[in-house]
Design a protein around this motif. Sequence first.
Motif, PDB file in Angstrom:
ATOM      1  N   PRO A   1      40.721  51.682  48.693  1.00 21.00           N
ATOM      2  CA  PRO A   1      40.824  52.237  47.341  1.00 21.00           C
ATOM      3  C   PRO A   1      42.115  53.026  47.190  1.00 21.00           C
ATOM      4  O   PRO A   1      42.592  53.640  48.132  1.00 21.00           O
ATOM      5  N   PHE A   2      42.670  52.966  46.004  1.00 21.28           N
ATOM      6  CA  PHE A   2      43.890  53.711  45.709  1.00 21.28           C
ATOM      7  C   PHE A   2      43.633  54.437  44.392  1.00 21.28           C
ATOM      8  O   PHE A   2      42.809  55.334  44.357  1.00 21.28           O
ATOM      9  N   LEU A   3      44.252  54.060  43.311  1.00 20.04           N
ATOM     10  CA  LEU A   3      43.927  54.614  41.997  1.00 20.04           C
ATOM     11  C   LEU A   3      42.707  53.918  41.400  1.00 20.04           C
ATOM     12  O   LEU A   3      42.097  54.420  40.465  1.00 20.04           O
ATOM     13  N   ALA A   4      42.416  52.765  41.934  1.00 23.14           N
ATOM     14  CA  ALA A   4      41.282  51.947  41.500  1.00 23.14           C
ATOM     15  C   ALA A   4      40.676  51.321  42.756  1.00 23.14           C
ATOM     16  O   ALA A   4      41.250  51.418  43.838  1.00 23.14           O
ATOM     17  N   PRO A   5      39.525  50.662  42.632  1.00 22.30           N
ATOM     18  CA  PRO A   5      38.921  50.065  43.827  1.00 22.30           C
ATOM     19  C   PRO A   5      39.805  48.965  44.412  1.00 22.30           C
ATOM     20  O   PRO A   5      40.604  48.355  43.706  1.00 22.30           O
ATOM     21  N   SER A   6      39.632  48.731  45.704  1.00 23.32           N
ATOM     22  CA  SER A   6      40.367  47.646  46.364  1.00 23.32           C
ATOM     23  C   SER A   6      39.825  46.306  45.886  1.00 23.32           C
ATOM     24  O   SER A   6      38.715  46.208  45.364  1.00 23.32           O
ATOM     25  N   PHE A   7      40.623  45.269  46.089  1.00 23.37           N
ATOM     26  CA  PHE A   7      40.163  43.929  45.736  1.00 23.37           C
ATOM     27  C   PHE A   7      38.927  43.557  46.550  1.00 23.37           C
ATOM     28  O   PHE A   7      38.022  42.889  46.048  1.00 23.37           O
ATOM     29  N   GLN A   8      38.873  43.993  47.801  1.00 22.39           N
ATOM     30  CA  GLN A   8      37.691  43.707  48.620  1.00 22.39           C
ATOM     31  C   GLN A   8      36.459  44.407  48.065  1.00 22.39           C
ATOM     32  O   GLN A   8      35.374  43.830  48.053  1.00 22.39           O
ATOM     33  N   GLN A   9      36.600  45.647  47.605  1.00 21.09           N
ATOM     34  CA  GLN A   9      35.462  46.354  47.010  1.00 21.09           C
ATOM     35  C   GLN A   9      34.980  45.644  45.749  1.00 21.09           C
ATOM     36  O   GLN A   9      33.778  45.502  45.532  1.00 21.09           O
TER      37      GLN A   9
ATOM     38  N   ASP B   1      33.191  42.471  46.854  1.00 25.46           N
ATOM     39  CA  ASP B   1      31.878  42.778  47.430  1.00 25.46           C
ATOM     40  C   ASP B   1      30.862  43.136  46.348  1.00 25.46           C
ATOM     41  O   ASP B   1      29.702  42.758  46.431  1.00 25.46           O
ATOM     42  N   HIS B   2      31.307  43.856  45.338  1.00 26.58           N
ATOM     43  CA  HIS B   2      30.403  44.303  44.283  1.00 26.58           C
ATOM     44  C   HIS B   2      29.996  43.167  43.339  1.00 26.58           C
ATOM     45  O   HIS B   2      28.841  43.075  42.931  1.00 26.58           O
ATOM     46  N   TYR B   3      30.963  42.289  42.981  1.00 27.19           N
ATOM     47  CA  TYR B   3      30.729  41.295  41.932  1.00 27.19           C
ATOM     48  C   TYR B   3      30.523  39.865  42.418  1.00 27.19           C
ATOM     49  O   TYR B   3      30.099  39.015  41.637  1.00 27.19           O
ATOM     50  N   ARG B   4      30.826  39.577  43.670  1.00 21.86           N
ATOM     51  CA  ARG B   4      30.854  38.198  44.156  1.00 21.86           C
ATOM     52  C   ARG B   4      29.583  37.416  43.822  1.00 21.86           C
ATOM     53  O   ARG B   4      29.636  36.277  43.376  1.00 21.86           O
ATOM     54  N   ASN B   5      28.415  37.989  44.028  1.00 20.85           N
ATOM     55  CA  ASN B   5      27.155  37.263  43.827  1.00 20.85           C
ATOM     56  C   ASN B   5      26.453  37.636  42.531  1.00 20.85           C
ATOM     57  O   ASN B   5      25.293  37.287  42.336  1.00 20.85           O
TER      58      ASN B   5
ATOM     59  N   GLN C   1      32.263  36.609  36.710  1.00 19.50           N
ATOM     60  CA  GLN C   1      33.576  35.980  36.492  1.00 19.50           C
ATOM     61  C   GLN C   1      34.038  36.143  35.036  1.00 19.50           C
ATOM     62  O   GLN C   1      35.116  36.687  34.803  1.00 19.50           O
ATOM     63  N   PRO C   2      33.259  35.724  34.035  1.00 24.77           N
ATOM     64  CA  PRO C   2      33.757  35.891  32.663  1.00 24.77           C
ATOM     65  C   PRO C   2      33.901  37.360  32.243  1.00 24.77           C
ATOM     66  O   PRO C   2      34.819  37.711  31.491  1.00 24.77           O
ATOM     67  N   MET C   3      33.029  38.230  32.728  1.00 22.29           N
ATOM     68  CA  MET C   3      33.129  39.651  32.397  1.00 22.29           C
ATOM     69  C   MET C   3      34.435  40.232  32.949  1.00 22.29           C
ATOM     70  O   MET C   3      35.155  40.960  32.260  1.00 22.29           O
ATOM     71  N   LEU C   4      34.763  39.892  34.196  1.00 21.25           N
ATOM     72  CA  LEU C   4      35.991  40.396  34.804  1.00 21.25           C
ATOM     73  C   LEU C   4      37.231  39.800  34.133  1.00 21.25           C
ATOM     74  O   LEU C   4      38.236  40.489  33.947  1.00 21.25           O
TER      75      LEU C   4
ATOM     76  N   VAL D   1      40.932  36.423  38.788  1.00 22.19           N
ATOM     77  CA  VAL D   1      39.560  36.807  39.148  1.00 22.19           C
ATOM     78  C   VAL D   1      39.053  35.958  40.306  1.00 22.19           C
ATOM     79  O   VAL D   1      38.425  36.482  41.226  1.00 22.19           O
ATOM     80  N   GLN D   2      39.339  34.671  40.298  1.00 22.16           N
ATOM     81  CA  GLN D   2      38.929  33.827  41.430  1.00 22.16           C
ATOM     82  C   GLN D   2      39.540  34.345  42.722  1.00 22.16           C
ATOM     83  O   GLN D   2      38.875  34.397  43.758  1.00 22.16           O
ATOM     84  N   TRP D   3      40.801  34.716  42.679  1.00 22.84           N
ATOM     85  CA  TRP D   3      41.471  35.221  43.873  1.00 22.84           C
ATOM     86  C   TRP D   3      40.815  36.533  44.328  1.00 22.84           C
ATOM     87  O   TRP D   3      40.520  36.708  45.505  1.00 22.84           O
TER      88      TRP D   3
END
Length: 111
Positions: free
Chosen positions: A46-54, A57-61, A66-69, A105-107
Amino acid sequence: MIARIRNCLLVCAASALTAGIAYGESEPTALVDQQHCMFCHTRDAPFLAPSFQQIADHYRNMPDAQPMLEHKLRLGGKAHWGDTPMPPAAERGGPLSAQDAHTLVQWVLSQ
């Protein structure tokens, strides 16, 4: 000697390909740069916002993540993690097409 160098290069190339597969899709660098993603995010901390991994992890399943992001990437949105809201694409680096938002978003979700 040339054969040893060639073999070393082949091993290094194979390692790089394997690492790329293990860590998800290759980064859409031009889009990440254009949208200034790294001003607030990093890949794994995390920096100013969550990391891409976070985020992944939160949204993957999560159904419909996908459309919301993609919508949030294009139009911005309130802060869900901390105090920093997501600014609209026009304020980050210019308009973002639906296809480019989908690619980003896919990435991120592949992290």
